[in-house]
Design an enzyme around this catalytic site. Structure first.
Site, PDB file in Angstrom:
ATOM      1  N   LYS A 197     -11.032  -3.335  12.136  1.00  9.12           N
ATOM      2  CA  LYS A 197      -9.846  -2.816  12.840  1.00  9.12           C
ATOM      3  C   LYS A 197      -9.593  -3.609  14.119  1.00  9.12           C
ATOM      4  O   LYS A 197      -8.440  -3.853  14.481  1.00  9.12           O
ATOM      5  CB  LYS A 197     -10.007  -1.316  13.138  1.00  9.12           C
ATOM      6  CG  LYS A 197      -9.961  -0.435  11.889  1.00  9.12           C
ATOM      7  CD  LYS A 197      -8.656  -0.574  11.115  1.00  9.12           C
ATOM      8  CE  LYS A 197      -8.508   0.396   9.960  1.00  9.12           C
ATOM      9  NZ  LYS A 197      -7.377   0.062   9.074  1.00  9.12           N
ATOM     10  N   THR A 220       0.135   5.919  -1.934  1.00 11.24           N
ATOM     11  CA  THR A 220      -0.587   7.133  -1.502  1.00 11.24           C
ATOM     12  C   THR A 220      -0.679   7.124   0.027  1.00 11.24           C
ATOM     13  O   THR A 220      -0.330   6.146   0.673  1.00 11.24           O
ATOM     14  CB  THR A 220      -2.030   7.171  -2.082  1.00 11.24           C
ATOM     15  OG1 THR A 220      -2.700   5.961  -1.710  1.00 11.24           O
ATOM     16  CG2 THR A 220      -2.076   7.304  -3.587  1.00 11.24           C
ATOM     17  N   GLY A 246       0.857  -1.209   0.000  1.00 15.03           N
ATOM     18  CA  GLY A 246       0.000   0.000   0.000  1.00 15.03           C
ATOM     19  C   GLY A 246       0.880   1.242   0.000  1.00 15.03           C
ATOM     20  O   GLY A 246       0.695   2.165   0.790  1.00 15.03           O
ATOM     21  N   TYR A 300     -17.865   4.594  12.646  1.00 14.27           N
ATOM     22  CA  TYR A 300     -16.488   4.117  12.464  1.00 14.27           C
ATOM     23  C   TYR A 300     -16.130   3.011  13.460  1.00 14.27           C
ATOM     24  O   TYR A 300     -16.277   1.834  13.157  1.00 14.27           O
ATOM     25  CB  TYR A 300     -15.458   5.279  12.484  1.00 14.27           C
ATOM     26  CG  TYR A 300     -14.166   4.803  11.880  1.00 14.27           C
ATOM     27  CD1 TYR A 300     -13.878   4.985  10.538  1.00 14.27           C
ATOM     28  CD2 TYR A 300     -13.265   4.042  12.632  1.00 14.27           C
ATOM     29  CE1 TYR A 300     -12.742   4.435   9.956  1.00 14.27           C
ATOM     30  CE2 TYR A 300     -12.120   3.492  12.070  1.00 14.27           C
ATOM     31  CZ  TYR A 300     -11.866   3.709  10.733  1.00 14.27           C
ATOM     32  OH  TYR A 300     -10.743   3.155  10.167  1.00 14.27           O
ATOM     33  N   VAL A 317      -7.068  13.598   5.380  1.00  9.85           N
ATOM     34  CA  VAL A 317      -7.707  13.489   4.075  1.00  9.85           C
ATOM     35  C   VAL A 317      -6.870  12.553   3.207  1.00  9.85           C
ATOM     36  O   VAL A 317      -5.720  12.846   2.896  1.00  9.85           O
ATOM     37  CB  VAL A 317      -7.776  14.867   3.377  1.00  9.85           C
ATOM     38  CG1 VAL A 317      -8.496  14.750   2.046  1.00  9.85           C
ATOM     39  CG2 VAL A 317      -8.433  15.895   4.270  1.00  9.85           C
ATOM     40  N   THR A 318      -7.440  11.405   2.868  1.00  5.69           N
ATOM     41  CA  THR A 318      -6.814  10.519   1.881  1.00  5.69           C
ATOM     42  C   THR A 318      -7.953  10.018   0.994  1.00  5.69           C
ATOM     43  O   THR A 318      -9.133  10.279   1.282  1.00  5.69           O
ATOM     44  CB  THR A 318      -6.111   9.298   2.524  1.00  5.69           C
ATOM     45  OG1 THR A 318      -7.099   8.467   3.134  1.00  5.69           O
ATOM     46  CG2 THR A 318      -5.066   9.690   3.547  1.00  5.69           C
ATOM     47  N   LEU A 352      -2.668  -1.073   3.477  1.00 10.01           N
ATOM     48  CA  LEU A 352      -3.694  -1.239   2.438  1.00 10.01           C
ATOM     49  C   LEU A 352      -5.000  -0.599   2.877  1.00 10.01           C
ATOM     50  O   LEU A 352      -5.390  -0.704   4.034  1.00 10.01           O
ATOM     51  CB  LEU A 352      -3.996  -2.717   2.216  1.00 10.01           C
ATOM     52  CG  LEU A 352      -3.069  -3.556   1.367  1.00 10.01           C
ATOM     53  CD1 LEU A 352      -3.745  -4.877   1.044  1.00 10.01           C
ATOM     54  CD2 LEU A 352      -2.706  -2.845   0.087  1.00 10.01           C
TER      55      LEU A 352
HETATM   56  P1  NAI Z   1      -4.954   5.365   0.736  1.00 12.05           P
HETATM   57  O1  NAI Z   1      -6.199   5.143  -0.012  1.00 12.05           O
HETATM   58  O2  NAI Z   1      -4.253   6.664   0.594  1.00 12.05           O
HETATM   59  O3  NAI Z   1      -3.855   4.215   0.360  1.00 12.05           O
HETATM   60  C1  NAI Z   1      -4.218   2.900   0.106  1.00 12.05           C
HETATM   61  C2  NAI Z   1      -3.059   2.146  -0.533  1.00 12.05           C
HETATM   62  O4  NAI Z   1      -3.468   0.788  -0.710  1.00 12.05           O
HETATM   63  C3  NAI Z   1      -2.639   2.647  -1.923  1.00 12.05           C
HETATM   64  O5  NAI Z   1      -1.247   2.519  -2.056  1.00 12.05           O
HETATM   65  C4  NAI Z   1      -3.330   1.655  -2.880  1.00 12.05           C
HETATM   66  O6  NAI Z   1      -2.704   1.496  -4.124  1.00 12.05           O
HETATM   67  C5  NAI Z   1      -3.193   0.397  -2.047  1.00 12.05           C
HETATM   68  N1  NAI Z   1      -4.155  -0.653  -2.422  1.00 12.05           N
HETATM   69  C6  NAI Z   1      -5.510  -0.655  -2.342  1.00 12.05           C
HETATM   70  N2  NAI Z   1      -6.010  -1.836  -2.744  1.00 12.05           N
HETATM   71  C7  NAI Z   1      -4.939  -2.611  -3.080  1.00 12.05           C
HETATM   72  C8  NAI Z   1      -4.793  -3.939  -3.557  1.00 12.05           C
HETATM   73  N3  NAI Z   1      -5.816  -4.748  -3.752  1.00 12.05           N
HETATM   74  N4  NAI Z   1      -3.532  -4.377  -3.816  1.00 12.05           N
HETATM   75  C9  NAI Z   1      -2.448  -3.589  -3.628  1.00 12.05           C
HETATM   76  N5  NAI Z   1      -2.533  -2.337  -3.150  1.00 12.05           N
HETATM   77  C10 NAI Z   1      -3.759  -1.860  -2.877  1.00 12.05           C
HETATM   78  O7  NAI Z   1      -5.293   5.035   2.248  1.00 12.05           O
HETATM   79  P2  NAI Z   1      -4.772   5.550   3.665  1.00 12.05           P
HETATM   80  O8  NAI Z   1      -5.778   6.479   4.226  1.00 12.05           O
HETATM   81  O9  NAI Z   1      -3.332   5.922   3.629  1.00 12.05           O
HETATM   82  O10 NAI Z   1      -4.952   4.199   4.504  1.00 12.05           O
HETATM   83  C11 NAI Z   1      -3.907   3.308   4.810  1.00 12.05           C
HETATM   84  C12 NAI Z   1      -4.206   2.665   6.159  1.00 12.05           C
HETATM   85  O11 NAI Z   1      -4.211   3.703   7.161  1.00 12.05           O
HETATM   86  C13 NAI Z   1      -5.579   1.987   6.227  1.00 12.05           C
HETATM   87  O12 NAI Z   1      -5.473   0.819   7.007  1.00 12.05           O
HETATM   88  C14 NAI Z   1      -6.422   3.023   6.954  1.00 12.05           C
HETATM   89  O13 NAI Z   1      -7.522   2.453   7.631  1.00 12.05           O
HETATM   90  C15 NAI Z   1      -5.394   3.576   7.930  1.00 12.05           C
HETATM   91  N6  NAI Z   1      -5.734   4.874   8.532  1.00 12.05           N
HETATM   92  C16 NAI Z   1      -6.195   5.913   7.761  1.00 12.05           C
HETATM   93  C17 NAI Z   1      -6.567   7.106   8.350  1.00 12.05           C
HETATM   94  C18 NAI Z   1      -7.066   8.272   7.549  1.00 12.05           C
HETATM   95  O14 NAI Z   1      -7.655   9.178   8.136  1.00 12.05           O
HETATM   96  N7  NAI Z   1      -6.871   8.306   6.264  1.00 12.05           N
HETATM   97  C19 NAI Z   1      -6.457   7.294   9.813  1.00 12.05           C
HETATM   98  C20 NAI Z   1      -5.892   6.169  10.515  1.00 12.05           C
HETATM   99  C21 NAI Z   1      -5.571   5.000   9.881  1.00 12.05           C
END
Ligand code: NAI
Length: 395
Positions: free
Chosen positions: A243, A50, A47, A234, A273-274, A138
């Protein structure tokens, strides 16, 4: 081509390579400005393209001079059609990393599949050997199970009762009430299958079976808790169950790593923000208010600042600080009482009219467009731009 943002609801279907490059270079500069991080030297990021995963890759490479392999699922460009932003981010990261003499290669495909795990193992065997750190970042709405071929879809729903609260359409600034109907038990199971810990464990087992984990190896997955305001949708909702499962999996992974003195951790990160968080109802309004409060208090962070703190002030300390459930917390500033009390007060007052004054909707919108390489200073968006940018170390 001239590349403009084209949004469809909470996603943007175009992205700008030069803006994505700027986003990556800004993060590299931030890490360089902080000096050396005592950390891992060979890092696999699942992952990696991004959000938190990209920030983890950059912090490892530029903080600790690490060799990195990134796995992700992104759309390559076609003539006249831009790639997804994670593609351009990775192209920019690798271009710079190679210039700076850092090993960086990438694998684009479904990380849940056996095929991509096997491809990663083959690359590790050829190039790096044992890794010291695996970041599991991921975020996906679907997962095809590698053993059965069944495709599961996650849900973002409350459990038990329906949930009604305010939400904002961040494109128009309009605040409306929404009601989300409760999940079925199938929704819960499916969400756990997609976003729980099973795939994380599968990665670790596959790599360990091939002797690709170093002595003292660490792995970290990311989680979220959040405030009372979003609890029903959530943490107490379907995604929260996933989670919980991810967090429990950290303990079983640690057990399986005893012979190599390895450890699995979950880090609870801040709401940011993602592409993933913009898809969750209610969260964008919460983030708009949170940003306002945290910026005013001088404690706002983005993904890169968060991961810097994770590496530098948590993960590589002799004794890693953890909460009672054994989780690393870098959401500590978000969850401070003074921050949450103010956000709750603002939440009560938030209307379409008041939001521009009491919230940071502009900050939200900027961050959203920045994810896709738009609205960066110093980039001429009217320039003819080459969309056919390639990732130099793509396997
Ligand atoms: P994001 O959407 O920016 O990144 C997701 C990543 O996963 C990308 O690199 C994408 O290419 C990859 N991906 C998705 N499906 C895939 C697949 N089938 N095979 C290979 N790669 C795949 O997401 P973000 O927000 O950075 O989330 C990452 C982790 O952080 C998640 O577990 C999320 O729950 C956690 N998180 C996010 C928060 C937020 O506010 N955005 C807060 C706290 C935790």
């Amino acid at each position: 081509m001239i590349i403009e943002p084209k949004t469809r609801g909470f996603i943007c279907i175009t992205s700008h390579p030069n803006g994505c490059e700027k986003n990556v270079l800004n993060q590299i500069d931030y890490i360089k400005s902080k000096g050396k991080i005592e950390g891992a030297k060979k890092v696999l990021i699942v992952g990696a393209s991004t959000g938190f995963g990209l920030a983890s890759r950059i912090a490892s490479a530029y903080g600790s001079n690490a060799s990195t392999i990134g796995v992700f699922f992104e759309k390559p460009p076609l003539e006249g059609k831009t790639a997804s932003s994670g593609w351009y981010n990775t192209a920019a990261f690798e271009k710079q990393a190679h210039k700076d003499g850092l090993y960086a290669k990438s694998i684009n495909g479904d990380a849940f599949s056996n095929e991509i795990k096997e491809k990663t193992i083959a690359l590790l065997k050829k190039d790096l050997g044992e890794i010291d750190l695996l970041i599991y970042s991921l975020a996906s709405p679907v997962r095809t199970h590698p053993n059965t071929g069944v495709r599961y879809k996650s849900a973002l729903k409350p459990i038990g009762d329906s949930y009604t609260n305010k939400t904002v359409d961040f494109h128009t600034g309009e605040i409306k009430e929404i009601t989300i109907e409760p999940s079925t038990s199938e929704d819960i199971e499916n969400t756990i299958t997609v976003m729980g810990g099973e795939d994380w464990q599968m990665w670790i087992t596959a790599l360990k079976n091939e002797n690709l984990l170093s002595s003292g190896f660490k792995t970290v997955a990311y989680s979220y808790i959040g405030p009372e305001l979003t609890k029903a949708v959530y943490r107490n909702g379907t995604i929260g169950k996933a989670k919980d499962h991810l967090e429990e999996t950290a303990f079983s992974i640690t057990d399986s790593l005893k012979d190599i003195n390895g450890n699995a951790y979950v880090s609870v990160n801040k709401a940011l923000v993602t592409q993933s968080s913009s898809a969750i109802p209610v969260i964008p309004l919460y983030i708009s208010l949170l940003y306002k409060v945290m910026k005013e208090k001088g404690i706002h962070e983005g993904c890169i600042e968060q991961i810097y703190r994770l590496y530098n002030e948590r993960l590589y300390l002799d004794k890693i600080p953890m909460d009672e459930q054994g989780r690393i917390r870098i959401d500590d500033w978000e969850m401070r009482n003074d921050v949450q009390e103010e956000v709750t007060k603002l939440w009560e007052q938030a209307t379409t009219e008041s939001l521009p004054l009491i919230g940071d909707l502009n900050g939200y919108i900027m961050d959203f467009f920045n994810l896709f390489g738009f609205k960066f200073d110093g980039i001429n968006y009217e320039d003819d731009t080459n969309e056919m940018v390639l990732i130099p170390g793509l396997q």
